[in-house]
Design an enzyme around this catalytic site. Structure first.
Site, PDB file in Angstrom:
ATOM      1  N   ASP A  13      50.560   5.623  29.462  1.00  0.00           N
ATOM      2  CA  ASP A  13      49.649   6.133  30.632  1.00  0.00           C
ATOM      3  C   ASP A  13      48.235   6.403  29.979  1.00  0.00           C
ATOM      4  O   ASP A  13      48.352   6.817  28.807  1.00  0.00           O
ATOM      5  CB  ASP A  13      50.157   7.231  31.273  1.00  0.00           C
ATOM      6  CG  ASP A  13      49.231   7.954  32.401  1.00  0.00           C
ATOM      7  OD1 ASP A  13      48.778   7.068  33.165  1.00  0.00           O
ATOM      8  OD2 ASP A  13      49.046   9.234  32.330  1.00  0.00           O
ATOM      9  N   ASP A  15      45.129   8.533  31.743  1.00  0.00           N
ATOM     10  CA  ASP A  15      44.603   9.835  31.994  1.00  0.00           C
ATOM     11  C   ASP A  15      45.680  10.799  31.963  1.00  0.00           C
ATOM     12  O   ASP A  15      46.821  10.775  32.431  1.00  0.00           O
ATOM     13  CB  ASP A  15      43.856   9.758  33.333  1.00  0.00           C
ATOM     14  CG  ASP A  15      42.787   8.955  33.544  1.00  0.00           C
ATOM     15  OD1 ASP A  15      41.523   9.282  33.062  1.00  0.00           O
ATOM     16  OD2 ASP A  15      42.843   7.761  33.946  1.00  0.00           O
ATOM     17  N   ASP A 217      52.397  11.380  32.259  1.00  0.00           N
ATOM     18  CA  ASP A 217      52.250  12.754  33.099  1.00  0.00           C
ATOM     19  C   ASP A 217      52.171  13.039  34.591  1.00  0.00           C
ATOM     20  O   ASP A 217      52.117  13.950  35.277  1.00  0.00           O
ATOM     21  CB  ASP A 217      50.969  13.459  32.490  1.00  0.00           C
ATOM     22  CG  ASP A 217      49.620  12.962  33.021  1.00  0.00           C
ATOM     23  OD1 ASP A 217      48.827  13.692  33.664  1.00  0.00           O
ATOM     24  OD2 ASP A 217      49.592  11.779  33.135  1.00  0.00           O
TER      25      ASP A 217
END
Length: 268
Positions: A13, A15, A217
């Site tokens: 991922d 950001d 996240d």
């Protein structure tokens, strides 16, 4: 058997994971990923961002990296060729786009090549300084007739929860709805997610998911974590996400070189 010998595909991922809080790839993270590539590992980016929005990062990493973008609505191979694309039916636009004004949140849309909005929102732009991928403002009527890879609502979490509740009260729509974080509620085509597109890409590359590790996240990473054998949750993720994957390994926060530190401790 060591973890390093079990994993040869690494999915990241962007950001809150690969990027620090200044939306940059840190020197240590850059070095770690270059070392992975030098060892012959397969690297894949899986992000909610648009493909045009990550081009500068892919270049910084030296290219040769496949990308799942718009939370799975687009897949590009390591040569930058588009191999899969899904768009929302226009009926979804008609149902969802008016909700932004109704609930006082910011409306965004990703198309094949653009980020479109109905009103400016300066606070959203800082994350895109490096990529120089910025929105274009258009009237709502034009967006209603524009095919979208995904629709994003940006605003206070409480307002977005009300938007979600309203969507769930509508007649069933062919969408996949997820929060990427507390401030982004995103709608993609039905059955489209990072996990769905990662499975498709791995099959095309003839790579086993059993040898894949994914870092993330956000709740838009749930399907991806469920797909790979080795999920790694960032410590800056919400406690609710961590609880969904009690057996996942944890990496230090994104702003503390979490991905790089994990790789050097367990893989490199």
């Amino acid at each position: 058997m060591s973890l390093a010998s079990q994993v040869n595909t690494f999915v990241f991922d962007m950001d809150g994971t690969l990027l620090n809080d200044e939306h940059e790839i840190s020197p240590l993270t850059l070095r770690a990923l270059q070392e992975l590539k030098a060892r012959g590992a397969t690297l894949i980016i899986a992000t909610g961002r648009h493909y045009r929005d990550i081009h500068a990062y892919l270049t910084q990493l030296g290219g040769g990296i496949a990308a799942i973008t718009a939370n799975g609505a687009m897949i590009h191979n390591a040569q930058g060729e588009l191999i899969s694309r899904e768009v929302l039916p226009l009926a979804v636009n008609q149902a969802l786009l008016p909700l932004a004004e109704q609930f006082d949140v910011h409306l965004n849309m990703y198309t094949d090549s653009e980020w479109l909005v109905t009103a400016p929102c300066e606070s959203m732009l800082s994350a895109h300084e490096q990529s120089q991928f910025f929105y274009r403002q258009l009237p709502l009527q034009q967006l209603l007739a524009t095919p979208a890879l995904k629709i994003l609502f940006y605003g206070e979490h409480e307002k977005l929860q009300r938007v979600k509740a309203q969507i769930l009260q509508l007649p069933p729509l062919p969408i996949h709805l997820t929060f990427s974080d507390d401030y982004y509620l995103e709608a993609m085509p039905q059955n489209i997610s990072k996990g769905h597109s990662l499975t498709k890409l791995m099959n095309l590359l003839n790579l086993p998911l059993a040898n894949a590790m994914a870092f993330g996240d956000g709740f838009n990473d749930v399907e991806m974590f469920s797909t790979v054998a080795h999920p790694v949750v960032m410590r800056n993720a919400s406690e609710k996400l961590k609880q969904l994957f009690p057996n996942a390994q944890h990496a230090q926060p994104n702003n503390e070189d979490g991905v790089a530190t994990f790789l050097y401790e367990h893989i490199l």
